[in-house]
Design a protein around this motif. Structure first.
Motif, mmCIF file in Angstrom:
data_model
loop_
_atom_site.group_PDB
_atom_site.id
_atom_site.type_symbol
_atom_site.label_atom_id
_atom_site.label_comp_id
_atom_site.label_asym_id
_atom_site.label_seq_id
_atom_site.Cartn_x
_atom_site.Cartn_y
_atom_site.Cartn_z
ATOM 1 N N SER A 12 0.819 -1.218 0.000
ATOM 2 C CA SER A 12 0.000 0.000 0.000
ATOM 3 C C SER A 12 0.849 1.264 0.000
ATOM 4 O O SER A 12 0.381 2.326 -0.405
ATOM 5 C CB SER A 12 -0.941 0.018 1.206
ATOM 6 O OG SER A 12 -0.206 0.063 2.420
ATOM 7 N N THR A 70 -3.915 -4.190 -0.985
ATOM 8 C CA THR A 70 -3.944 -4.766 0.353
ATOM 9 C C THR A 70 -2.527 -5.084 0.828
ATOM 10 O O THR A 70 -1.645 -5.379 0.014
ATOM 11 C CB THR A 70 -4.813 -6.038 0.411
ATOM 12 O OG1 THR A 70 -4.861 -6.492 1.771
ATOM 13 C CG2 THR A 70 -4.250 -7.153 -0.446
ATOM 14 N N ASP A 71 -2.337 -5.053 2.137
ATOM 15 C CA ASP A 71 -1.057 -5.426 2.737
ATOM 16 C C ASP A 71 -1.106 -6.832 3.326
ATOM 17 O O ASP A 71 -0.120 -7.304 3.885
ATOM 18 C CB ASP A 71 -0.667 -4.429 3.834
ATOM 19 C CG ASP A 71 -0.367 -3.050 3.280
ATOM 20 O OD1 ASP A 71 0.031 -2.946 2.105
ATOM 21 O OD2 ASP A 71 -0.532 -2.064 4.030
ATOM 22 N N SER A 72 -2.226 -7.490 3.215
ATOM 23 C CA SER A 72 -2.378 -8.829 3.771
ATOM 24 C C SER A 72 -1.567 -9.833 2.953
ATOM 25 O O SER A 72 -1.811 -10.022 1.757
ATOM 26 C CB SER A 72 -3.852 -9.229 3.781
ATOM 27 O OG SER A 72 -3.975 -10.572 4.205
ATOM 28 N N TYR A 131 -3.069 -12.704 0.528
ATOM 29 C CA TYR A 131 -3.614 -12.492 -0.812
ATOM 30 C C TYR A 131 -2.555 -12.330 -1.895
ATOM 31 O O TYR A 131 -2.883 -12.400 -3.077
ATOM 32 C CB TYR A 131 -4.526 -11.261 -0.810
ATOM 33 C CG TYR A 131 -5.753 -11.466 0.030
ATOM 34 C CD1 TYR A 131 -6.804 -12.262 -0.419
ATOM 35 C CD2 TYR A 131 -5.855 -10.886 1.281
ATOM 36 C CE1 TYR A 131 -7.929 -12.458 0.354
ATOM 37 C CE2 TYR A 131 -6.982 -11.073 2.061
ATOM 38 C CZ TYR A 131 -8.011 -11.855 1.597
ATOM 39 O OH TYR A 131 -9.121 -12.058 2.369
ATOM 40 N N THR A 174 -7.963 -3.442 -2.618
ATOM 41 C CA THR A 174 -9.119 -3.229 -1.748
ATOM 42 C C THR A 174 -10.079 -2.220 -2.357
ATOM 43 O O THR A 174 -11.254 -2.206 -2.007
ATOM 44 C CB THR A 174 -8.683 -2.751 -0.354
ATOM 45 O OG1 THR A 174 -7.939 -1.538 -0.485
ATOM 46 C CG2 THR A 174 -7.829 -3.806 0.333
#
Length: 196
Positions: free
Chosen positions: A27, A152-154, A157, A167
């Motif tokens: 991000s 997203t920083d997850s 994913y 996102t």
């Protein structure tokens, strides 16, 4: 935040790059890299790579808003919220024994042993985002991607051969704020215009 990452160029066996100490999440890095490519570096991947990978003596402390020079002001405002901060290198580090610091090189072989979370490989066709928590390669974000895209920083994913996880897409372009001139209807040539 000290999320460690690297920025690299592809080579014959994987990639070779340079360490970045702060703000390594997608991000943060992806909007800066996309906007720098499209603006300051005039769509020249090699020039961007020389600046970020080759011309750094030790490593990067952080990437700053100076990468956005030449980017449209509306995009800069969206990405920075009006703040400005310079990119900073780690050239002023002092080693415990007092010797000059060594260049903080990252390769495909060394990345997993350097406590890094993210990698960004600058390919001719886009930025490969490597999630080092799970994988050794990752999806590619095309260079024409709008820098205002919310990534997203997850880590769950960002998987190889998967879609680029976003996102939110950027807002659609706003219509021009200036009214367009339109031609007035032409008077019928057979009838003279009415006089007042």
């Amino acid at each position: 935040m000290s999320t460690r990452s690297f920025i690299a160029r592809p080579d014959g066996t994987g990639y070779r790059g340079i360490y970045v100490h702060h703000d390594g999440e997608p991000s943060h890095h992806l909007p800066l890299l996309l906007a720098a490519y499209q603006g300051r570096f005039n769509r020249d991947v090699e020039a961007l790579t020389r600046h970020l990978v080759d011309n750094v003596t030790v490593g990067w402390d952080e990437l700053g808003s100076d990468l956005l020079n030449g980017t449209p002001p509306a995009i800069v405002a969206t990405l920075t919220g009006g703040e400005q901060w310079p990119s900073r290198t780690l050239d002023d580090l002092i080693t415990p024994e007092g010797s000059p610091p060594e260049r903080m090189t990252v390769t495909a072989d060394s990345a997993t042993h350097q406590d890094l979370r993210w990698g960004y490989v600058l390919h001719p066709h886009g930025i490969e985002v490597i999630n080092l928590v799970y994988d050794a390669d990752g999806p590619v974000v095309g260079w024409d991607t709008d820098p205002r895209t919310k990534f997203t920083d997850s880590t769950a994913y960002w998987v190889p051969n998967g879609p680029v996880p976003v996102t939110a897409l950027p807002p659609t372009p706003l219509p021009p704020t200036t009214a367009r001139a339109t031609a007035l209807p032409q008077a019928d040539a057979a009838r003279p215009a009415a006089r007042r």
